[in-house]
Design an enzyme around this catalytic site. Sequence first.
Site, PDB file in Angstrom:
ATOM      1  N   ILE A 149       2.241   2.974  -4.796  1.00  0.00           N
ATOM      2  CA  ILE A 149       1.205   4.029  -4.713  1.00  0.00           C
ATOM      3  C   ILE A 149       1.839   5.409  -4.585  1.00  0.00           C
ATOM      4  O   ILE A 149       1.545   6.329  -5.350  1.00  0.00           O
ATOM      5  CB  ILE A 149       0.300   3.787  -3.478  1.00  0.00           C
ATOM      6  CG1 ILE A 149      -0.281   2.373  -3.463  1.00  0.00           C
ATOM      7  CG2 ILE A 149      -0.784   4.854  -3.389  1.00  0.00           C
ATOM      8  CD1 ILE A 149      -1.311   2.059  -4.479  1.00  0.00           C
ATOM      9  N   ASP A 150       2.751   5.546  -3.616  1.00  0.00           N
ATOM     10  CA  ASP A 150       3.254   6.871  -3.246  1.00  0.00           C
ATOM     11  C   ASP A 150       3.897   7.648  -4.396  1.00  0.00           C
ATOM     12  O   ASP A 150       3.619   8.849  -4.539  1.00  0.00           O
ATOM     13  CB  ASP A 150       4.236   6.751  -2.067  1.00  0.00           C
ATOM     14  CG  ASP A 150       3.551   6.176  -0.830  1.00  0.00           C
ATOM     15  OD1 ASP A 150       2.311   6.015  -0.853  1.00  0.00           O
ATOM     16  OD2 ASP A 150       4.247   5.865   0.152  1.00  0.00           O
ATOM     17  N   HIS A 160       0.833  -1.212   0.000  1.00  0.00           N
ATOM     18  CA  HIS A 160       0.000   0.000   0.000  1.00  0.00           C
ATOM     19  C   HIS A 160       0.859   1.250   0.000  1.00  0.00           C
ATOM     20  O   HIS A 160       0.352   2.340   0.167  1.00  0.00           O
ATOM     21  CB  HIS A 160      -0.849  -0.024   1.273  1.00  0.00           C
ATOM     22  CG  HIS A 160      -0.054  -0.601   2.372  1.00  0.00           C
ATOM     23  ND1 HIS A 160       0.020  -1.958   2.591  1.00  0.00           N
ATOM     24  CD2 HIS A 160       0.824  -0.045   3.221  1.00  0.00           C
ATOM     25  CE1 HIS A 160       0.868  -2.189   3.571  1.00  0.00           C
ATOM     26  NE2 HIS A 160       1.378  -1.057   3.959  1.00  0.00           N
ATOM     27  N   CYS A 161       2.183   1.090  -0.169  1.00  0.00           N
ATOM     28  CA  CYS A 161       3.052   2.279  -0.137  1.00  0.00           C
ATOM     29  C   CYS A 161       3.810   2.444  -1.450  1.00  0.00           C
ATOM     30  O   CYS A 161       3.594   3.385  -2.197  1.00  0.00           O
ATOM     31  CB  CYS A 161       4.080   2.142   0.991  1.00  0.00           C
ATOM     32  SG  CYS A 161       3.382   1.899   2.599  1.00  0.00           S
ATOM     33  N   ILE A 162       4.713   1.498  -1.707  1.00  0.00           N
ATOM     34  CA  ILE A 162       5.696   1.710  -2.771  1.00  0.00           C
ATOM     35  C   ILE A 162       5.092   1.862  -4.162  1.00  0.00           C
ATOM     36  O   ILE A 162       5.492   2.754  -4.904  1.00  0.00           O
ATOM     37  CB  ILE A 162       6.771   0.603  -2.741  1.00  0.00           C
ATOM     38  CG1 ILE A 162       7.339   0.454  -1.322  1.00  0.00           C
ATOM     39  CG2 ILE A 162       7.878   0.893  -3.731  1.00  0.00           C
ATOM     40  CD1 ILE A 162       7.884   1.722  -0.704  1.00  0.00           C
TER      41      ILE A 162
END
Length: 444
Positions: A288-289, A284-286
């Site tokens: 997406i961000d 949910h981070c890499i």
Amino acid sequence: MNTVTKEASNLGQKRLLHLIETKQAIVGVLGMGYVGFPLALECVDKGYNVIGFDKNSEKVSLLAAGSSHIQDIEDDRLNSALQTKRFQVSADMSLIQKCDIIVICVPTPLDKKDKIPDLSYIDSAVDSMIAYGRQHQLLILESTTYPGTTKKKIAERMASSRRMEIGTDFFTAYSPERIDPGNSQYEVSDIPKVVGGITQTCTELASAFYSTIVTSIHPVTSPEVAETAKLLENTYRYVNIALINEMALNCRELDIDIWEVICAADTKPFGFQKFIPGPGVGGHCIPIDPFYFKWIANEKGLQTKLIDLADEINSNMPISVSDYALKLAGKDKCSILIIGAAYKKNTNDPRESSVFTIMEELMGKGCTIDYHDPFISKISLNDGSRKQSVPFTKEQINQYDVIIIHTDHDVIDYSILKDASPIIFDTRNVCREKSADNCRVVTL
Ligand code: SAJ
């Protein structure tokens, strides 16, 4: 501002600072997910009264009953917090008015199709703040977002809706979450916090709060700096993962062992950080961000060539893995067992996992697919179909043409693959160390 108002607001700031320093402040955490829930418990441990808010009433009931939904947090830790009588979980947003500090830890996903920021959760949280907030509250956003969100979507909305002055009647800052799922090496309190307030007073109050929670604070001059720092942290990872993925595919064609290459490069004590190739970039981070930064840059007519190229490379990895698995099988319509569905090892999180694209690609070519994941008992594919995790046993594995190791969970006994008849496509290079002898292993 007239003298009376100024004195009142100075009193308000002093009172809030006193409440923080004496831990009498009531802390509200909006969003009981993998960020908000650990933060809430850390605040309880540090002596605060905490209200954990979540709109999911089922999650609220589970937490209130002492059942943790986050893999890294044991029920015992939650129950200890509940037993202090200083932690409650609620879906009743009106309790926001009781809080002196509110930390917003809600999801900031991407709109799937166009990969554009979805701030609907933040907007909803601010709606609640506008409805139930009051003077002299400290509002902090932790959710990852593009620069300008804290100022425009939170502070300015609150100021105009509640006719309050930022930095006087209420205080707003941004401090990026840095929780690392599955990593027991760093607790919340060990991870430095970057803090950027709308005004100097906002920064000072937010820094005072976090200095009671974590060991190291890094104040910056604005929320935009803090928002961008977080995006840099994860865009840096996304781009470097793309680099090692591209090198891995090229080294395979050059018949050079990328894993040995990485080990050798990693002997350099400075100027090199190891990244490893994988079947795709999930979580949910890499993945997406970087697109939060891409969006705001492109909005201003700026280019983000490196993010675009990294996306091209990383998004292609699951396709490359599927194609190579079929090449190893020497036929279409083969039977394949995929080991691991989670986006990374030792987690039970399948969000954005590359396993879904790999499954869809192979099923599209007529393959029959099973998977085994000790942490994920069932998954739903994008076409609505569902799969159950199958047992990982000697009897089970020999019925497949190829076994793809997608997620290298530590709890899996790879020695079961010893003498296995299928080809093992080990995308994580885990078999080399885990005594899966006498089997045909190919890595990325
Ligand atoms: N991946 C690779 N090669 C690598 C590293 C990761 O293919 O060298 C893949 C993983 O398999 C996974 C994806 O990338 O599919 C993301 O992996 P990650 O290790 O970056 O883990 P995340 O997504 O949990 O990232 C979090 C982030 N934490 C926060 O945003 C607060 C990130 O900043 C951390 O650096 C990362 O954990 C971490 O170091 O574990």
